[in-house]
Motif scaffolding. Structure first.
Motif: not given
Length: 401
Positions: A48-63
């Motif tokens: 889940t630690n990795l999945l959170v990083a992926v989630l942050i990258a595809f949300t905040f990192g793609q705005i």
């Protein structure tokens, strides 16, 4: 992409990160004290630690739209930015080794002292490195007195552990010899009834009062890592190793996202914080998987041998372990977002996480109950010095141009 630009926003990120990073260690400690093998717990946490990083990258990192100076996450994946990617991955490896070590240190030294010592070492070394990497945007006349307070907190933390270990020895010596021998013998055999349901906390119907000798013996019988009979310096050695690892991960991340050593080719933009965090978390995950699968078959510190099949079938407490990974993932992400705006030296103020961990340690685990006056004086002094150090560190916040 979303960028934190104001000092107020950066401090808000740090405070939120502080609450998350101070809580997830308590969750993993809870599982170890209920008998779940740390190898199983850490594997769940890593996912889940990795999945959170992926989630942050595809949300905040793609705005928003991508620009040449500030490309979005997906745009950067195809760019020639490997020198900085390697720095980010090195930081992830350091964090993974530190987290893995602390999982064993909590059993020997206790949640509160472990977190204070590792966090203080992180600040003493890591903050000093970040100050110079960030081109001294933080106020040195405020920053370094704060670092000195953290150094004093390390010494006090070691003294608290030593005093508390002596208190526990006196409590155990007060037990009748036949009772102590019988309980010690039973501690070799895992007691299934004491860790029946880790999700709901159902265990033995008869519980000893926290801080008593009976409580210490019950804890030894049910926990995964047996600590009776082991030297008190083993825990401190593991703790100091973890602190050294933690002290390197934010400077490495700083180099990855700001390229102070000019390792990138001319014209290639720096890694944005979300891209750096993705590579950072990916390497953290890989190292955790390799080491913990190895520890399944070659366990350390007297833990029982297990297997990957046993891990897959071990659902008892898995929900808590997955939650710990989520909390740590968001905590690290928010710390880096705040550090990119206000300076990574000031962002190390999230190392105040032991204030949260100590609250959980005393509330959930009965740490320092019925201890000596000397232990209480040292504990209060350690926490007071830590609070002062965090306040001073936050006051040194600058603003990256």
């Amino acid at each position: 992409m979303y960028v934190v630009e104001s000092k107020g926003g950066a401090i808000a990120c740090m405070l939120l990160a502080l609450s998350f990073l101070g809580t997830w260690p308590a969750v993993l400690t809870l599982l170890e004290r209920r008998g779940r093998l740390p190898q199983h717990t850490y594997l769940d946490y890593s996912i889940t630690n990795l999945l959170v990083a992926v989630l942050i990258a595809f949300t905040f990192g793609q705005i928003g739209s991508s620009t040449p100076e500030s490309p979005n996450f997906l745009t950067q994946l195809s760019q020639d930015n490997w020198p900085c990617v390697l720095f980010a991955m090195a930081g992830g490896i350091a964090l993974s080794l530190g987290n893995l070590a602390t999982q064993y240190a909590w059993a020997f030294v206790g949640l509160s002292v472990t977190e204070v010592i590792t966090s203080s070492i992180t600040v003493v070394i890591g903050t000093t490195l970040n100050y110079f990497l960030d081109d001294r945007i933080n106020r040195a006349d405020i920053l370094f007195p704060g670092v000195g307070c953290f150094l004093v907190a390390v010494c006090l933390g070691s003294a608290v552990h030593s005093s508390n270990a002596a208190d526990n020895k006196l409590k155990l010596d007060s037990l009748p010899r036949e009772q102590k021998d019988g309980e010690m013998a039973s501690s070799v055999i895992p007691n299934k009834d004491l860790s029946k349901d880790m999700e709901n906390g159902n265990g033995s119907a008869e519980k000893a009062k926290a801080g008593t000798a009976d409580f210490l013996v019950q804890l030894e019988n049910r926990r995964a890592i047996k600590v009776f009979g082991k030297g008190k310096f083993i825990g401190l050695a593991i703790t100091f190793f973890a602190g050294f690892c933690f002290s390197l991960f934010t400077p490495a991340f700083n180099l990855a996202s700001n390229d102070q050593w000019h390792t990138m080719k001319k014209g290639v933009p720096h890694l944005v914080v979300y891209t750096a965090f993705f590579y950072f978390s990916a390497s953290c995950f890989v190292i955790a998987i390799i080491l913990n699968i190895t520890f399944l078959y070659r366990p350390v510190l007297g833990l029982p041998k297990t297997s990957f099949k046993d891990y897959l079938n071990d659902w008892n407490g898995r929900g808590w372990a997955l939650l710990a990974g989520v909390l740590c993932g968001f905590g690290n992400g928010l710390q880096f977002m705040g550090g990119q705006a206000a300076g990574y030296a000031a962002a190390d103020s999230v190392q105040a996480l032991p204030l949260v961990s100590t609250f959980w340690g005393i509330l959930l685990f009965g740490e320092y109950r019925k201890s000596s006056r000397r232990t209480y004086v040292l504990l209060i002094s350690m926490l007071f010095m830590f609070i002062a150090a965090v306040a001073i560190l936050m006051a040194s916040s600058g603003h990256r141009k």
